[in-house]
Design a protein around this motif. Structure first.
Motif, PDB file in Angstrom:
ATOM      1  N   THR A  12      83.281  65.646  42.988  1.00 16.95           N
ATOM      2  CA  THR A  12      81.685  65.711  42.850  1.00 16.95           C
ATOM      3  C   THR A  12      81.450  66.645  41.780  1.00 16.95           C
ATOM      4  N   SER A  13      80.306  66.588  41.226  1.00 17.95           N
ATOM      5  CA  SER A  13      79.823  67.685  40.445  1.00 17.95           C
ATOM      6  C   SER A  13      78.959  68.729  41.005  1.00 17.95           C
ATOM      7  N   TRP A  71      72.340  77.057  37.488  1.00 20.57           N
ATOM      8  CA  TRP A  71      73.357  77.084  38.560  1.00 20.57           C
ATOM      9  C   TRP A  71      74.890  77.504  37.801  1.00 20.57           C
ATOM     10  N   HIS A 120      82.574  71.270  37.331  1.00 19.66           N
ATOM     11  CA  HIS A 120      81.227  70.751  36.866  1.00 19.66           C
ATOM     12  C   HIS A 120      81.212  70.802  35.131  1.00 19.66           C
ATOM     13  N   GLY A 124      75.094  69.998  28.375  1.00 20.52           N
ATOM     14  CA  GLY A 124      73.715  70.658  27.993  1.00 20.52           C
ATOM     15  C   GLY A 124      74.042  71.869  27.525  1.00 20.52           C
ATOM     16  N   LYS A 164      69.517  69.182  44.109  1.00 24.58           N
ATOM     17  CA  LYS A 164      70.584  68.602  43.343  1.00 24.58           C
ATOM     18  C   LYS A 164      71.821  68.440  43.778  1.00 24.58           C
ATOM     19  N   ARG A 171      76.830  54.813  42.051  1.00 27.96           N
ATOM     20  CA  ARG A 171      77.427  54.211  40.977  1.00 27.96           C
ATOM     21  C   ARG A 171      76.935  52.850  40.977  1.00 27.96           C
TER      22      ARG A 171
HETATM   23  C1  LIG Z   1      80.550  64.585  29.743  1.00 26.33           C
HETATM   24  C2  LIG Z   1      79.621  65.125  30.961  1.00 26.33           C
HETATM   25  C3  LIG Z   1      78.404  65.856  30.773  1.00 26.33           C
HETATM   26  C4  LIG Z   1      77.640  66.250  31.791  1.00 26.33           C
HETATM   27  N1  LIG Z   1      76.646  67.180  31.542  1.00 26.33           N
HETATM   28  C5  LIG Z   1      76.008  67.664  32.650  1.00 26.33           C
HETATM   29  C6  LIG Z   1      74.980  68.879  32.379  1.00 26.33           C
HETATM   30  O1  LIG Z   1      74.848  69.191  31.363  1.00 26.33           O
HETATM   31  N2  LIG Z   1      74.418  69.364  33.277  1.00 26.33           N
HETATM   32  C7  LIG Z   1      74.547  68.784  34.890  1.00 26.33           C
HETATM   33  O2  LIG Z   1      73.971  69.341  35.652  1.00 26.33           O
HETATM   34  N3  LIG Z   1      75.449  67.878  34.935  1.00 26.33           N
HETATM   35  C8  LIG Z   1      76.014  67.347  33.978  1.00 26.33           C
HETATM   36  N4  LIG Z   1      77.431  66.407  34.126  1.00 26.33           N
HETATM   37  C9  LIG Z   1      77.533  66.033  35.580  1.00 26.33           C
HETATM   38  C10 LIG Z   1      76.938  64.595  35.814  1.00 26.33           C
HETATM   39  O3  LIG Z   1      75.443  64.567  36.084  1.00 26.33           O
HETATM   40  C11 LIG Z   1      77.710  63.913  36.989  1.00 26.33           C
HETATM   41  O4  LIG Z   1      78.910  63.651  36.688  1.00 26.33           O
HETATM   42  C12 LIG Z   1      77.002  62.644  37.246  1.00 26.33           C
HETATM   43  O5  LIG Z   1      75.563  62.570  37.652  1.00 26.33           O
HETATM   44  C13 LIG Z   1      77.923  61.928  38.504  1.00 26.33           C
HETATM   45  O6  LIG Z   1      78.186  62.836  39.665  1.00 26.33           O
HETATM   46  P1  LIG Z   1      79.079  63.194  40.248  1.00 26.33           P
HETATM   47  O7  LIG Z   1      80.026  63.894  39.056  1.00 26.33           O
HETATM   48  O8  LIG Z   1      78.967  64.162  41.315  1.00 26.33           O
HETATM   49  O9  LIG Z   1      79.806  62.001  40.671  1.00 26.33           O
HETATM   50  C14 LIG Z   1      77.976  65.813  33.112  1.00 26.33           C
HETATM   51  C15 LIG Z   1      79.183  65.108  33.390  1.00 26.33           C
HETATM   52  C16 LIG Z   1      79.809  64.819  32.234  1.00 26.33           C
HETATM   53  C17 LIG Z   1      81.135  64.009  32.502  1.00 26.33           C
END
Ligand SMILES: Cc1cc2nc3c(=O)[nH]c(=O)nc-3n(C[C@H](O)[C@H](O)[C@H](O)COP(=O)(O)O)c2cc1C
Length: 188
Positions: A12-13, A71, A120, A124, A164, A171
């Motif tokens: 997860t992120s 964060w 994560h 951005g 968050k 998905r």
């Molecule tokens: C290339 C990429 C860029 C992303 N950029 C951001 C970001 O700038 N800020 C953020 O909070 N999450 C970012 N994310 C996380 C995504 O929001 C997250 O992967 C998506 O919501 C799915 O959630 P999960 O990774 O928990 O499954 C990014 C993910 C990827 C793969």
């Protein structure tokens, strides 16, 4: 849901990081996982900058979007993923280097998850500032930034970040993204 490798479903992120430092062996494993990704013609058009010193952290943090600063600044280790478009030229009008770099990033995300870490990725940030702050020369491009560390206590986060952190992982259903035999054709 069909059976998949648990690490794929457990990743997860996360947005919380504990104060615990990240051991150098863990960083080494993340880097090793990154470099074992496949790439077109095995060109490996990727580079990584690991951010460890307080000065480098500050330079990293200031390049983040306002939302990511809320964060990601807490993470003990941060990394910058670069790509070299000249090592993997465009094809069919597409940036092929980005695909290779994306695969390497996913390798690292999964390795981190397997080791119990929060990793994560971020899109951005201000590319010009990242290039300048870290002396990155052309033709390299910044592909992604990410923050990594041990998960922290979600209850210690601001209300906004707790929301968050607690968002359900969702998905698109497979029948929305998969066609059979021709685009848009559902399974018989
Ligand atoms: C290339 C990429 C860029 C992303 N950029 C951001 C970001 O700038 N800020 C953020 O909070 N999450 C970012 N994310 C996380 C995504 O929001 C997250 O992967 C998506 O919501 C799915 O959630 P999960 O990774 O928990 O499954 C990014 C993910 C990827 C793969």
């Amino acid at each position: 849901m069909a059976k998949i490798h648990p690490v794929l479903r457990n990743r997860t992120s996360g947005v919380s990081f504990s104060d615990a430092p990240l051991e150098s062996e863990k960083i080494a494993s993340l880097l090793e996982a990154f470099c074992w990704a496949p790439s077109s013609r095995n060109a490996q058009p990727w580079r990584l900058v690991v951010v460890q010193s307080p000065e480098a952290h500050q330079k990293f943090d200031e390049a983040l979007s306002e939302n990511n600063q809320k964060w990601a600044t807490q993470a003990p280790v941060k990394m910058i993923i670069l790509g070299n478009p000249e090592e993997q030229p465009d094809r069919n009008g597409q940036n092929r280097w980005l695909l290779d770099v994306g695969l390497a990033l996913e390798n690292l995300l999964l390795q981190g998850c397997d080791m119990g870490l929060t990793v994560h990725a971020m899109a951005g940030w201000d590319e010009e500032m990242v290039m300048k702050n870290f002396n990155i020369p052309a033709p390299f491009r910044v592909a992604a930034l990410f923050a990594v560390g041990y998960p922290g206590n979600v209850a210690d986060l601001s209300e906004e970040l707790q929301q968050k952190a607690n968002q359900p992982q969702v998905r698109k259903p497979l029948d929305e993204i998969v066609s059979w035999d021709a685009f848009g054709q559902a399974v018989n």
